[in-house]
Motif scaffolding. Structure first.
Motif, short mmCIF file in Angstrom:
data_model
loop_
_atom_site.label_atom_id
_atom_site.label_comp_id
_atom_site.label_asym_id
_atom_site.label_seq_id
_atom_site.Cartn_x
_atom_site.Cartn_y
_atom_site.Cartn_z
N PRO A 5 16.48 -8.84 -8.55
CA PRO A 5 16.91 -10.19 -8.15
C PRO A 5 15.68 -11.02 -7.78
O PRO A 5 14.63 -10.50 -7.48
CB PRO A 5 17.79 -9.94 -6.92
CG PRO A 5 17.92 -8.49 -6.75
CD PRO A 5 16.99 -7.80 -7.71
N THR A 6 15.86 -12.32 -7.80
CA THR A 6 14.72 -13.20 -7.50
C THR A 6 14.22 -13.01 -6.08
O THR A 6 13.04 -13.20 -5.82
CB THR A 6 15.09 -14.67 -7.73
OG1 THR A 6 16.27 -14.97 -6.99
CG2 THR A 6 15.31 -14.95 -9.20
N SER A 7 15.09 -12.65 -5.16
CA SER A 7 14.67 -12.42 -3.78
C SER A 7 15.21 -11.08 -3.30
O SER A 7 16.41 -10.85 -3.34
CB SER A 7 15.22 -13.50 -2.86
OG SER A 7 14.72 -14.75 -3.23
N PRO A 8 14.32 -10.18 -2.85
CA PRO A 8 14.82 -8.93 -2.30
C PRO A 8 15.62 -9.19 -1.03
O PRO A 8 15.38 -10.20 -0.35
CB PRO A 8 13.56 -8.13 -2.00
CG PRO A 8 12.41 -9.01 -2.24
CD PRO A 8 12.89 -10.29 -2.82
N PRO A 9 16.57 -8.31 -0.70
CA PRO A 9 17.31 -8.50 0.56
C PRO A 9 16.34 -8.61 1.73
O PRO A 9 15.35 -7.90 1.79
CB PRO A 9 18.15 -7.24 0.68
CG PRO A 9 18.24 -6.70 -0.71
CD PRO A 9 16.97 -7.12 -1.40
N ILE A 28 5.68 -6.39 -8.21
CA ILE A 28 5.82 -5.03 -7.71
C ILE A 28 6.69 -5.13 -6.46
O ILE A 28 6.40 -5.89 -5.54
CB ILE A 28 4.45 -4.42 -7.36
CG1 ILE A 28 3.60 -4.34 -8.63
CG2 ILE A 28 4.63 -3.05 -6.72
CD1 ILE A 28 2.17 -3.97 -8.38
N VAL A 29 7.78 -4.37 -6.45
CA VAL A 29 8.70 -4.38 -5.32
C VAL A 29 8.58 -3.03 -4.62
O VAL A 29 8.66 -1.98 -5.24
CB VAL A 29 10.15 -4.60 -5.78
CG1 VAL A 29 11.10 -4.57 -4.60
CG2 VAL A 29 10.27 -5.92 -6.54
N THR A 30 8.34 -3.08 -3.31
CA THR A 30 8.25 -1.86 -2.51
C THR A 30 9.27 -1.92 -1.38
O THR A 30 9.62 -3.00 -0.90
CB THR A 30 6.83 -1.68 -1.91
OG1 THR A 30 6.52 -2.82 -1.12
CG2 THR A 30 5.79 -1.50 -2.98
N ILE A 31 9.73 -0.76 -1.00
CA ILE A 31 10.72 -0.67 0.08
C ILE A 31 9.98 -0.69 1.42
O ILE A 31 8.92 -0.09 1.56
CB ILE A 31 11.61 0.57 -0.09
CG1 ILE A 31 12.81 0.53 0.85
CG2 ILE A 31 10.81 1.85 0.06
CD1 ILE A 31 13.89 1.54 0.54
N THR A 32 10.53 -1.39 2.38
CA THR A 32 9.92 -1.48 3.71
C THR A 32 10.47 -0.36 4.59
O THR A 32 11.46 0.30 4.23
CB THR A 32 10.27 -2.83 4.37
OG1 THR A 32 11.69 -2.87 4.56
CG2 THR A 32 9.81 -4.01 3.54
N PRO A 33 9.88 -0.13 5.75
CA PRO A 33 10.45 0.86 6.67
C PRO A 33 11.92 0.54 7.01
O PRO A 33 12.75 1.45 7.08
CB PRO A 33 9.55 0.76 7.91
CG PRO A 33 8.22 0.35 7.34
CD PRO A 33 8.57 -0.61 6.23
N ALA A 34 12.24 -0.73 7.19
CA ALA A 34 13.64 -1.11 7.47
C ALA A 34 14.53 -0.77 6.26
O ALA A 34 15.66 -0.32 6.42
CB ALA A 34 13.74 -2.60 7.79
N GLY A 35 13.99 -0.96 5.06
CA GLY A 35 14.74 -0.62 3.85
C GLY A 35 14.97 0.88 3.75
O GLY A 35 16.06 1.32 3.37
N ARG A 36 13.96 1.68 4.08
CA ARG A 36 14.13 3.15 4.06
C ARG A 36 15.20 3.58 5.06
O ARG A 36 16.02 4.43 4.77
CB ARG A 36 12.80 3.83 4.38
CG ARG A 36 11.90 3.97 3.20
CD ARG A 36 10.69 4.86 3.54
NE ARG A 36 9.57 4.41 2.73
CZ ARG A 36 8.69 3.48 3.09
NH1 ARG A 36 8.76 2.91 4.26
NH2 ARG A 36 7.73 3.12 2.27
N SER A 37 15.16 2.99 6.24
CA SER A 37 16.14 3.31 7.27
C SER A 37 17.56 2.96 6.79
O SER A 37 18.50 3.74 6.96
CB SER A 37 15.81 2.56 8.56
OG SER A 37 16.78 2.79 9.53
#
Length: 80
Positions: A5-9, A28-37
């Motif tokens: 998507p144009t903007s990640p959550p 390049i899209v990476t998952i954040t610590p909040a995303g991992r949680s």
């Protein structure tokens, strides 16, 4: 090719342009610590729902169901 998507959550992923790359449209899209949680929470929720849904089946029956559904998806090109 799948696209993000144009903007990640908000807060779950971070997107950055490819550093030094010739293709400036690539991200390049990476998952954040909040995303991992959040992903761990969703994994637990999914496991609970699957256990409730598949409660009437034995472990062997569950494994067979997964194999059969996977074969159907592979036949239709949904799993590679």
């Amino acid at each position: 090719m799948p696209t993000a998507p144009t903007s990640p959550p908000t807060g779950y992923a971070r997107r950055a342009g490819e550093a030094g790359g010739a293709v400036l449209r690539r991200n390049i899209v990476t998952i954040t610590p909040a995303g991992r949680s959040h992903l761990r929470r969703l994994d637990r929720l999914l496991a609970k729902v699957q256990d409730e849904l598949l409660a009437p089946l034995s472990p062997a029956e569950r494994a067979l169901l997964v194999r059969l559904l996977t074969r159907i998806l592979e036949h239709h090109g949904a799993v590679r």
